[in-house]
Scaffold this motif. Structure first.
Motif, PDB file in Angstrom:
ATOM      1  N   VAL A 208      -6.248  12.085  -6.795  1.00 50.26           N
ATOM      2  CA  VAL A 208      -4.812  12.273  -6.594  1.00 50.26           C
ATOM      3  C   VAL A 208      -4.051  11.039  -7.085  1.00 50.26           C
ATOM      4  O   VAL A 208      -4.446   9.908  -6.822  1.00 50.26           O
ATOM      5  N   ASP A 209      -2.983  11.303  -7.826  1.00 54.21           N
ATOM      6  CA  ASP A 209      -2.172  10.228  -8.400  1.00 54.21           C
ATOM      7  C   ASP A 209      -1.344   9.574  -7.294  1.00 54.21           C
ATOM      8  O   ASP A 209      -0.322  10.108  -6.859  1.00 54.21           O
ATOM      9  N   LYS A 210      -1.812   8.387  -6.837  1.00 56.43           N
ATOM     10  CA  LYS A 210      -1.172   7.759  -5.681  1.00 56.43           C
ATOM     11  C   LYS A 210       0.184   7.141  -6.042  1.00 56.43           C
ATOM     12  O   LYS A 210       0.907   6.677  -5.158  1.00 56.43           O
ATOM     13  N   SER A 211       0.512   7.129  -7.353  1.00 53.43           N
ATOM     14  CA  SER A 211       1.830   6.593  -7.708  1.00 53.43           C
ATOM     15  C   SER A 211       2.930   7.614  -7.414  1.00 53.43           C
ATOM     16  O   SER A 211       4.107   7.279  -7.371  1.00 53.43           O
ATOM     17  N   LEU A 212       2.532   8.868  -7.201  1.00 47.80           N
ATOM     18  CA  LEU A 212       3.518   9.875  -6.788  1.00 47.80           C
ATOM     19  C   LEU A 212       3.809   9.688  -5.293  1.00 47.80           C
ATOM     20  O   LEU A 212       2.944   9.228  -4.550  1.00 47.80           O
ATOM     21  N   PRO A 213       5.010  10.077  -4.842  1.00 47.99           N
ATOM     22  CA  PRO A 213       5.326   9.879  -3.412  1.00 47.99           C
ATOM     23  C   PRO A 213       4.627  10.921  -2.531  1.00 47.99           C
ATOM     24  O   PRO A 213       5.273  11.732  -1.874  1.00 47.99           O
ATOM     25  N   ILE A 214       3.279  10.872  -2.500  1.00 40.81           N
ATOM     26  CA  ILE A 214       2.533  11.926  -1.807  1.00 40.81           C
ATOM     27  C   ILE A 214       2.426  11.702  -0.307  1.00 40.81           C
ATOM     28  O   ILE A 214       1.911  12.548   0.403  1.00 40.81           O
ATOM     29  N   ASP A 215       2.872  10.544   0.178  1.00 42.24           N
ATOM     30  CA  ASP A 215       2.736  10.313   1.618  1.00 42.24           C
ATOM     31  C   ASP A 215       4.034  10.517   2.384  1.00 42.24           C
ATOM     32  O   ASP A 215       4.087  10.297   3.584  1.00 42.24           O
TER      33      ASP A 215
END
Lengths: 559, 384
Positions: free
Chosen positions: B130-137
């Motif tokens: 998962v691309d952690k640079s996206l605001p996934i949290d």
């Protein structure tokens, strides 16, 4: 009475789910939802309803569309009956009624949209500017038109048995011999009788007009929408803290529905009383009332279907092209594997439910002098499904929610039973008791008299009621979705999910399926009825004699 | 609230010894999941998405012996209501829903009322992709706390027909100018429809100069001052809007339909690849094109969660793990399939991008702003 248990079985099958259903409306409406941390009663839900800007307009538009469409439907059905009575067209009309009734409301609304919206087929054929706005218009005219046109066939169907009972020809002859014109006789003599006999079916129509969600959502005004749509939107509000508002709205909607019925009842009585003295005066003058061919309107629901059919085979169809640019079987191919399973599920729910309800209704009407209280029949028709079903759902979890089919059957029964009861009650009450007596005096047992004689008189009504029950069950979305726990998909659950995506081609496929499945079942039940009727009839007369016979019946009988 | 979730998890554990917990190992999950049927309640309005989930089911069956049953709903709020009913009846195990497709308000509501199982995302082996640079949290500023796993990216963008409209307006002010020069050609879905409300938020972000107070809970004293330019803007826009602002489209789908019908010049969508996907599906003309406004596109992520009482939580974990796998994500981003942007960095894996790039993004305001804007819109324009 020996068959009291049948009566009480029916009553409890309706009451048992309705009681938790009501608890499911009233407790949350009074802000009592322990799960969400609301443990004190308050009226804040009701306050929130009336705080919503536009709620009074929304209730106005609900009352307007519901009552105007009912009034129009009642008037039109009466005028069509009067104009076509004893004519060849009356017989043809009876055949037309069935497919129109079998067509689910939502499928008709979708077809209406495809045909009459600003970019619909009609706008493609003629200049769109000159078309009046008939969909989602401010006054709900499109909604009123669709409701009216869809309800007239139901009322006509219901009035068939009423008219049989009234022995119209005899009354007309008597009136004419006293110097009344046929038209005057229809209005002064037959209309009041017809109206009071038609009360229950009219209640069903009014209840539907005031509380329907899908038609109002597809075609009704949006700023604000009708109250039923508003309540439905509130229930779909993700913020669960607004649940009391939705529940309060549901309670208010129920109150609006029941008030509507009460007002109709009063108005009907007031009308009959007011016109009573006019009839006593014996005015013989004929009011000029149009003999316009209102029955043509009945074709409208069937006229919209070709558009739907074309859209289901379309790949590209740009506005304002009159014909599709590119046809394709793609979407049918994609769906066909699922269609069979979905159709099977739809039938597997509708047929047993309608059959069971039918048996109960017939048993009650035949063996019970007591009639089911009107309120109990009206409530499932008026009440917003979503709110009652929430209570029923909670109830099902307490008992055993894994019995998905059982719960789905039960809730379908809850909504199908009232229609069957309404369709058949007047037929039963109208049948001449002497028929049975004569049969018994000729040596038949009560059972035989019923099965061999009376049953055959009632068979047409029974077949049609069964068809009505099937199409009601077919069209139910929420009971299947909520009590089936997502384990049971039908044509309708699939259709609703797909329609929310707004793709005309997919919508068209499911609207067609929704329209054709009940039609097939209806057709089969009508065929079965005709077959059994033929066995009773004397050998076929020749066509020529048939016309002579028809001509003869037109003449007044003096004996 | 967290406590109650742990209690719920413990209860699940105590009722059935084999049931998994967020502490279980992946081997235990796989073992438990075998033979399970996962009921995935998800919006069923798109034939393309439904078809994609059928494919996912086939792969899951052959690779993990897990069946993915798509329970198609018209609105996921139905499912949230259903879970509420289950909770009201005290049904804390054996629930009817195993997996939900949610974000925004629905997530906030489920989280607030402890209707979610987890946290679980770090249990998933494919979490590494998962691309952690996206605001996934965060989900509409609400921290996800690992209670839901990202599935795809939504960006509020517009579609125009390049043959009819060569140079589309690229800002809300330019949009108003365009509408004034071409009356009757612009509209947006009627709030509280999701896209309509998002249109209001995006407009407010631009018109307020991206006021930082938009990302905090709404303050009712400040609401009027901050939102004033939006209402002025809408007053002017409605005068020259489609149908003179008497009517609004009901949904994003209707704006696309009206664009194709030549009634509107711009359609609105949350899928930055929607134009290509719609061309492939035959619902838009080949000259349709997606674009975002200069300031960026309002962006959010849509997620998958597991209800606290899910009967087949292990199967749901396996299904979610599969749906965030590179294989499933790359397929999902294909316009011919669905065209939803991936939440994994595809270029790192295959050396290729997903065929389109994400637009510069604007974060979602705090969810309380959406509620306040919808209410105020209703006050002003809800009654004709």
């Amino acid at each position: 009475m020996r068959y009291t248990w049948v009566y009480w079985t029916a009553i409890s099958l309706i009451l048992v789910p309705l009681l938790p259903g009501f608890a499911g409306i009233l407790l949350p409406a009074l802000s009592y939802i322990p799960t969400l941390g609301y443990t004190e009663f308050s009226v804040s839900g009701f306050i929130a309803v009336f705080d919503w800007h536009g709620v009074t307009q929304s209730i106005h538009v609900t009352l307007l569309t519901g009552t105007v469409s009912t009034l129009l439907a009642v008037c039109l059905s009466f005028l069509i009956t009067r104009n076509l009575w004893n004519s060849q067209r009356w017989r043809r009309l009876q055949h037309l009624l069935t497919p129109v009734i079998a067509l689910p409301h939502a499928a008709f609304a979708i077809g209406f949209l495809f045909l009459f919206s600003q970019t619909g087929w009609l706008a493609r054929i003629i200049d769109p500017i000159s078309l009046p706005l008939l969909t989602q218009d401010k006054w709900g005219i499109g909604l009123i038109v669709v409701l009216t046109v869809k309800e007239v066939p139901f009322l006509l169907l219901m009035s068939l048995s009423v008219l049989q009972r009234l022995d119209v020809n005899k009354q007309l002859t008597a009136a004419q011999s006293l110097g009344y014109s046929p038209q005057r006789a229809w209005h002064a003599l037959l209309f009041p009788q017809w109206l009071s006999q038609m009360r229950l079916p009219i209640f069903a129509v009014l209840a539907y007009g005031l509380s329907n969600v899908e038609l109002a959502y597809i075609l009704g005004p949006q700023r604000p929408p009708t109250f039923a749509v508003l309540v439905w939107q509130w229930f779909n509000e993700p913020n669960l803290d607004l649940f009391p508002r939705a529940a309060a709205g549901a309670a208010i909607l129920l109150a609006i529905g029941l008030t509507g019925l009460a007002v109709w009842w009063c108005a009907e009585h007031a009308y009959l009383r007011l016109t009573h003295h006019m009839r006593l005066k014996g005015k013989r003058h004929t009011p000029i009332l149009s003999t316009f061919a209102f029955h043509r309107l009945l074709w409208l629901p069937l006229i919209v279907l070709p558009t739907v059919l074309i859209w289901s085979f379309t790949f590209r169809w740009r506005f304002p092209d009159v014909w599709p640019n590119q046809l394709s079987f793609k979407y049918w191919q994609q769906e066909v594997a699922h269609i069979l399973e979905l159709s099977f599920n739809s039938l597997a729910i509708a047929i047993p439910t309608a059959l069971f309800a039918l048996i109960l209704v017939v048993a009650i009407l035949q063996f019970q002098r007591k009639r089911i209280p009107m309120a109990l029949i009206a409530i499932p028709l008026v009440v917003p499904h979503l709110s009652v079903l929430f209570g029923i759902q909670v109830f099902s979890y307490w008992i055993d929610s894994s019995q998905h089919w059982l719960w789905v059957y039960w809730t379908h029964f809850l909504f199908v039973f009232p229609y069957l009861y309404l369709s058949l009650r007047s037929s039963w009450d109208n049948i001449d008791p002497r028929i049975e007596m004569t049969a018994m005096s000729l040596g038949l047992s009560p059972w035989q008299a019923w099965w061999k004689v009376k049953f055959h008189y009632l068979l047409p009504a029974i077949c049609i009621a069964f068809g009505v029950g099937i199409s009601v069950s077919f069209a139910l979305y929420l009971p299947t979705q909520m009590l089936g726990g997502g384990r049971i998909s039908t044509i309708t659950t699939e259709a609703v999910a797909l329609v929310s995506g707004g793709d005309r081609r997919i919508t068209a496929i499911y609207a067609l399926l929704q329209a054709t499945l009940p039609l097939i079942v209806f057709g089969i039940s009508i065929l079965a009825q005709q077959k059994s009727q033929q066995r009773l009839m004397p050998p076929k007369r020749h066509a020529k004699q048939d016309t002579i016979y028809a001509l003869r019946t037109k003449k007044p009988h003096y004996k | 609230m967290k406590n109650s979730m742990i209690v719920a998890a413990l209860m699940t554990a105590s009722f059935s010894a084999a049931a998994i917990t967020p502490e279980s190992s992946w081997e235990e999950v796989l073992k438990e999941a075998e033979g399970q049927t996962v009921y995935f309640n998800a919006w069923g309005g798109s034939p393309q998405i439904n078809q994609y989930l059928r494919w996912a089911n086939q792969s899951l069956q052959s690779e993990y012996k897990v069946t993915l049953e798509h329970v198609k709903v018209g609105d996921i709020a139905e499912t949230v209501n259903r879970l509420l009913a289950e909770k009201t009846a005290g049904k804390h195990t054996g629930g009817s829903v195993d997996m939900v497709w949610i974000n925004g308000e629905n997530f906030k509501s489920m989280k607030q009322h402890a209707l979610l199982w987890g946290p679980f995302v770090t249990m998933l082996p494919n979490w590494q992709y998962v691309d952690k640079s996206l605001p996934i949290d965060v989900d509409f500023t609400e921290p996800t706390l690992g209670l839901e796993a990202p599935w795809g990216v939504g960006q509020l963008v517009f579609i125009h027909d390049t043959e009819r409209l060569k140079k589309p307006p690229r800002s809300f002010n330019a949009l108003l100018d365009y509408a004034q020069e071409n009356p009757g050609r612009i509209s947006y879905p009627q709030p509280p429809e999701f896209h309509g409300s998002s249109f209001l938020k995006a407009a407010l972000i631009e018109l307020s100069g991206n006021d930082e107070r938009l990302y905090k809970p709404v303050n009712h004293d400040e609401f009027d001052t901050i939102s004033a330019p939006l209402w002025q803007y809408l007053d002017a826009l409605h005068k020259v809007a489609w149908q003179k602002g008497q009517r609004f489209p009901a949904s994003s789908a209707e704006t696309k339909q009206l664009l194709d019908d030549g009634q509107l010049d711009l359609a609105i969508t949350f899928n930055p690849n929607d134009a290509n996907a719609s061309i492939a599906a035959g619902s838009l003309t080949p000259s349709a094109h997606t674009f975002a406004f200069e300031k960026g596109a309002l962006s959010n992520i849509h997620f998958m969660g597991i209800p606290w009482n899910a009967e087949n939580a292990a199967g749901a974990l396996v299904a979610i793990n599969f749906l965030i796998s590179p294989e499933a994500q790359i397929r999902k981003s294909d316009s011919e399939v669905w065209g939803d942007p991936a939440i994994i960095d595809t270029s790192k894996l295959t050396g290729e991008t997903q065929g389109f790039d994400l637009f510069p993004s604007l974060p979602e305001p705090h969810p309380s702003w959406q509620v306040a804007l919808e209410e105020s819109w209703q006050q002003r324009y809800g009654v004709q």
